[in-house]
Design a protein around this motif. Structure first.
Motif, PDB file in Angstrom:
ATOM      1  N   PRO A  17       0.823  -1.185   0.000  1.00 19.97           N
ATOM      2  CA  PRO A  17       0.000   0.000   0.000  1.00 19.97           C
ATOM      3  C   PRO A  17       0.867   1.248   0.000  1.00 19.97           C
ATOM      4  O   PRO A  17       1.998   1.164   0.403  1.00 19.97           O
ATOM      5  CB  PRO A  17      -0.727  -0.090   1.323  1.00 19.97           C
ATOM      6  N   GLU A  19      -7.116  -3.117  -1.604  1.00 21.62           N
ATOM      7  CA  GLU A  19      -7.902  -2.733  -0.431  1.00 21.62           C
ATOM      8  C   GLU A  19      -9.395  -2.739  -0.745  1.00 21.62           C
ATOM      9  O   GLU A  19     -10.220  -3.189   0.054  1.00 21.62           O
ATOM     10  CB  GLU A  19      -7.481  -1.346   0.063  1.00 21.62           C
ATOM     11  N   GLU A  20      -9.737  -2.242  -1.927  1.00 23.57           N
ATOM     12  CA  GLU A  20     -11.143  -2.188  -2.329  1.00 23.57           C
ATOM     13  C   GLU A  20     -11.737  -3.585  -2.476  1.00 23.57           C
ATOM     14  O   GLU A  20     -12.881  -3.844  -2.086  1.00 23.57           O
ATOM     15  CB  GLU A  20     -11.261  -1.416  -3.647  1.00 23.57           C
ATOM     16  N   VAL A  52     -10.632  -6.357  -0.914  1.00 21.47           N
ATOM     17  CA  VAL A  52     -10.744  -6.936   0.428  1.00 21.47           C
ATOM     18  C   VAL A  52     -12.013  -6.440   1.113  1.00 21.47           C
ATOM     19  O   VAL A  52     -12.776  -7.218   1.700  1.00 21.47           O
ATOM     20  CB  VAL A  52      -9.500  -6.599   1.281  1.00 21.47           C
ATOM     21  N   LYS A  53     -12.271  -5.142   1.042  1.00 22.52           N
ATOM     22  CA  LYS A  53     -13.465  -4.584   1.671  1.00 22.52           C
ATOM     23  C   LYS A  53     -14.742  -5.134   1.048  1.00 22.52           C
ATOM     24  O   LYS A  53     -15.747  -5.349   1.749  1.00 22.52           O
ATOM     25  CB  LYS A  53     -13.429  -3.056   1.579  1.00 22.52           C
ATOM     26  N   GLY A 103      -4.710   1.198  -4.698  1.00 23.58           N
ATOM     27  CA  GLY A 103      -5.797   0.979  -3.748  1.00 23.58           C
ATOM     28  C   GLY A 103      -6.811  -0.070  -4.148  1.00 23.58           C
ATOM     29  O   GLY A 103      -7.814  -0.265  -3.448  1.00 23.58           O
ATOM     30  N   LEU A 131      -0.090  -5.412   4.425  1.00 20.84           N
ATOM     31  CA  LEU A 131      -1.372  -4.864   3.983  1.00 20.84           C
ATOM     32  C   LEU A 131      -2.509  -5.356   4.861  1.00 20.84           C
ATOM     33  O   LEU A 131      -3.367  -4.571   5.291  1.00 20.84           O
ATOM     34  CB  LEU A 131      -1.636  -5.241   2.531  1.00 20.84           C
ATOM     35  N   TYR A 132      -2.527  -6.655   5.138  1.00 20.45           N
ATOM     36  CA  TYR A 132      -3.609  -7.209   5.946  1.00 20.45           C
ATOM     37  C   TYR A 132      -3.630  -6.595   7.346  1.00 20.45           C
ATOM     38  O   TYR A 132      -4.696  -6.310   7.891  1.00 20.45           O
ATOM     39  CB  TYR A 132      -3.485  -8.731   6.031  1.00 20.45           C
ATOM     40  N   LYS A 135      -2.586  -3.635   8.102  1.00 18.78           N
ATOM     41  CA  LYS A 135      -3.083  -2.271   7.914  1.00 18.78           C
ATOM     42  C   LYS A 135      -4.608  -2.255   7.840  1.00 18.78           C
ATOM     43  O   LYS A 135      -5.255  -1.316   8.322  1.00 18.78           O
ATOM     44  CB  LYS A 135      -2.498  -1.683   6.632  1.00 18.78           C
ATOM     45  N   LEU A 136      -5.185  -3.316   7.274  1.00 14.78           N
ATOM     46  CA  LEU A 136      -6.633  -3.386   7.119  1.00 14.78           C
ATOM     47  C   LEU A 136      -7.328  -3.989   8.338  1.00 14.78           C
ATOM     48  O   LEU A 136      -8.540  -4.199   8.317  1.00 14.78           O
ATOM     49  CB  LEU A 136      -6.975  -4.203   5.859  1.00 14.78           C
TER      50      LEU A 136
END
Length: 265
Positions: free
Chosen positions: A38, A181-182, A184-185, A178, A214-215, A217-218
């Motif tokens: 990220p 991330e999108e 994953v969400k 990004g 990354l994980y 961070k999320l």
């Protein structure tokens, strides 16, 4: 207990970000991730016009995603060869498409407890592959989520049922924007809003540090590690072989807000 990673079963993240696994006790895990760490300035300045949609088990979309996945995930997988031979690419494409069809084409709604020898198990086998499409409707990213057995790895031979995120990959051209991330969400929203689960799980290879970063961070945290796992790797001599790896199981509370993840509730 050793966790064997059958790469064509569930999935997690690479640098690129790639991961994979499945278990001796049939803990499915296929690849889980291929994207970049990220985020970069490109996320702001060069973000493409994309849409994130569910495949809804449509065969054409699953075939396209399987073909995309071979280049985005398998090419350059950490520990494997940097470039696939035509034979490796053809084999992996055929297997990946078959796996996506098997995993995401047929989805069963929960229907209470099963009787007899299946007592204690639920019939919830829902699964969905989420796609990120560019302005030409070409697949440039994907991520899957399915209700599956998660191994406890706490000294007892047991499992529990929960949503498992896997098969996360983003095209090299569109990384650091990004999109991972999108995706994953989007899988978390399916697990929480549509299926009613409060926790989401994933498997990732420990050496896949960009994915783990990354994980975390999320909002994901480590549940357990299995140092005796194996994963499929395309090799320099043109084969696709098993190699040793350490698998990390991570979880995130997706139904109780930010503080649940901060304090592990």
């Amino acid at each position: 207990m050793a966790l064997s990673i059958h790469v064509l079963l569930a999935f997690t993240l690479w640098s690129t970000c790639d991961g994979s696994s499945s278990a001796k006790l049939s803990v499915p895990v296929a690849p889980t991730a291929a994207f970049a760490p990220p985020l970069g300035i490109g996320a702001v300045l060069f973000r493409p016009k994309v849409k994130v949609v569910k495949s809804n088990g449509e065969e054409d979309r699953l075939v396209d995603a399987g073909r995309f996945f071979v280049d985005a995930f398998w090419t350059g997988k950490v520990g494997g060869t940097d470039k696939l031979t035509s034979s490796q690419a053809a084999t992996l494409e055929r297997q990946q498409i078959a796996e996506f069809k098997k995993r995401y084409k047929t989805r069963s709604q929960p229907n209470g407890k099963l009787p007899g020898q299946y007592a204690g198990r639920t019939s919830d086998t829902r699964a969905e592959l989420v796609l990120c499409l560019d302005s030409n409707d070409e697949c440039i990213g994907c991520a899957g989520v399915e209700v599956d057995k998660i191994k406890k790895m706490d000294g007892y031979d047991g499992t529990f049922i929960g949503p498992l995120m896997s098969n996360l990959a983003v095209s090299r051209k569109y990384r650091r924007m990004g999109l991972a991330e999108e995706l994953v969400k989007a899988t978390e929203n399916i697990a929480r809003k549509e299926w009613g689960y409060d926790t989401c799980y994933l498997y990732v290879e420990k050496r896949n540090t960009p994915a783990i970063k990354l994980y975390k961070k999320l909002g994901y945290s480590t549940l357990w590690e299995d140092p005796n796992a194996t994963t499929l790797l395309p090799t320099d001599d043109g084969r696709v072989a098993n190699g040793k790896t350490t698998i990390v199981c991570m979880k995130k509370n997706i139904g109780a807000g930010l503080f649940a993840n901060l304090f592990g509730q």
